[in-house]
Design an enzyme around this catalytic site. Structure first.
Site, PDB file in Angstrom:
ATOM      1  N   ASP A  12       0.866  -1.193   0.000  1.00 18.76           N
ATOM      2  CA  ASP A  12       0.000   0.000   0.000  1.00 18.76           C
ATOM      3  C   ASP A  12       0.900   1.239   0.000  1.00 18.76           C
ATOM      4  OD1 ASP A  12       0.931  -0.529   2.599  1.00 18.76           O
ATOM      5  OD2 ASP A  12      -0.857   0.261   3.577  1.00 18.76           O
ATOM      6  N   HIS A 254       9.214  -0.527   8.728  1.00 14.59           N
ATOM      7  CA  HIS A 254       8.664  -1.852   9.049  1.00 14.59           C
ATOM      8  C   HIS A 254       8.779  -2.838   7.890  1.00 14.59           C
ATOM      9  CE1 HIS A 254       6.494  -0.118  12.552  1.00 14.59           C
ATOM     10  NE2 HIS A 254       6.265   0.906  11.755  1.00 14.59           N
TER      11      HIS A 254
HETATM   12 CA   LIG Z   1       2.802  -0.862   4.054  1.00 14.20          CA
END
Ligand SMILES: [Ca+2]
Length: 326
Positions: A12, A254
């Site tokens: 995303d 992350h």
């Molecule tokens: Ca992401």
């Protein structure tokens, strides 16, 4: 290192997804991974913007989606689910900017997304390369959940699923207990954790300690190439957003840890536990739950390999060196 995995990346894009795309592009250029395709999903931003961002980042790294620009690796980018399965959609513009890339307002990419929806692309490529694909997912799991609904045999066709998401012995980052990717579509995440395929889950417990700070960001900013300048500029926005959480200037990239664990699983420390997602809790909806009791687990779900830590110094150095290869 695992031998050059074939990765289908679901994301995303998103600042840390963009950093992960650059890292994956460096692996492709080095022959250490193949990037079979990318699909985008709602999450940090809407999936069409995420797909255009993905094309922008890949093109900056010398990877094109086909057509006249194709000169080198070609990676199709598919647009996926625009909303979760059973709740309203939410974006994370405060963290990623209104364009998903730290308000850098990059020009339109040369390539366009393919017409095939991201979930259909997963199923088609899994059928075309049975047992070969690694699904790397660093956004909400709506596309993976939809692909499972489209093809009941999908789990037997996939080599491994590596997901950035969840929080166990770590606070949430979107509610007190929930991590954003899982919270954005808890039903889809639970479908993924219930399926009979090998999953590596990379939760906040593992990603949060990998935060990079000024010294790392300065070394990146000092490197005067277009890719390093782009990475430094989007991270500047991200670091501004992260400063109150980290209590000092820095950023948690992350998604890149999940990608690195695909090619170098030994970088992580893991436990094996069945994982479920809380779907009904008033305060805890979207929270990942494992059974950590010492008794044999009553849960009959296939255990998930959950990363609970990693070699932080190696992660940070390797990510920086990858960004400096362009
Ligand atoms: Ca992401």
């Amino acid at each position: 290192m695992t031998k050059a995995p074939k990765i289908l990346y679901d994301c995303d894009t998103g600042i840390d997804d963009a950093m992960t795309l650059l890292y994956l592009a460096s692996l492709v250029q080095a022959g250490e991974a193949e990037l079979a395709a990318v699909g985008t999903v709602h999450g940090n931003i809407d999936p069409m913007t995420g797909a255009l961002n993905t094309l922008r980042v890949l093109e900056a790294a010398g990877i094109h989606s086909g057509g006249r620009e194709a000169d080198g690796p070609v990676v199709p980018v598919a647009v996926g689910a625009a909303r979760p399965m059973a709740q309203d959609v939410h974006y994370a513009l405060d963290w990623h900017g209104t364009d998903g890339l730290g308000d850098t307002r990059l020009p339109e990419p040369a390539g366009r997304p393919v017409a095939e929806p991201a979930a259909a692309q997963i199923v088609r490529l899994a059928r075309a390369m049975p047992g070969e694909l690694t699904l790397l997912a660093t956004g909400p799991l709506t596309n993976l959940g939809s692909a499972l609904l489209l093809d009941g045999e999908l789990p037997s066709l996939i080599r491994e699923v590596v997901v950035m998401g969840g929080a166990f012995d770590h606070p949430g980052n979107i509610t007190t207990h929930a991590e954003a990717n899982i919270w954005h579509d808890p039903e889809a995440a639970d479908l993924v954790f219930a399926a009979d395929w090998p999953i590596v889950l990379v939760p906040l417990d593992a990603t949060h300690p990998t935060a990079v700070h000024d010294d790392w960001l300065d070394r990146l900013a000092a490197h005067d190439t277009p890719v390093a300048r782009f990475a430094a500029s989007i991270l500047e926005f991200y670091a501004d957003a992260y400063t109150p959480t980290l209590k000092r200037r820095g950023a948690v990239i992350h998604d890149a840890l999940a990608a690195m664990l695909v090619v170098d699983p030994d970088l992580g420390e893991y436990v094996q536990r069945p994982v479920r997602v809380e779907l009904r809790g008033e305060l805890t909806r979207g929270t990942t739950v494992w059974d950590a009791r010492s008794l044999p687990a009553e849960d009959t779900r296939r255990p998930v390999k959950v990363a609970v830590g990693s070699d932080v110094a190696r992660f940070q150095e390797r990510l920086l060196s990858a960004l400096l290869t362009f």
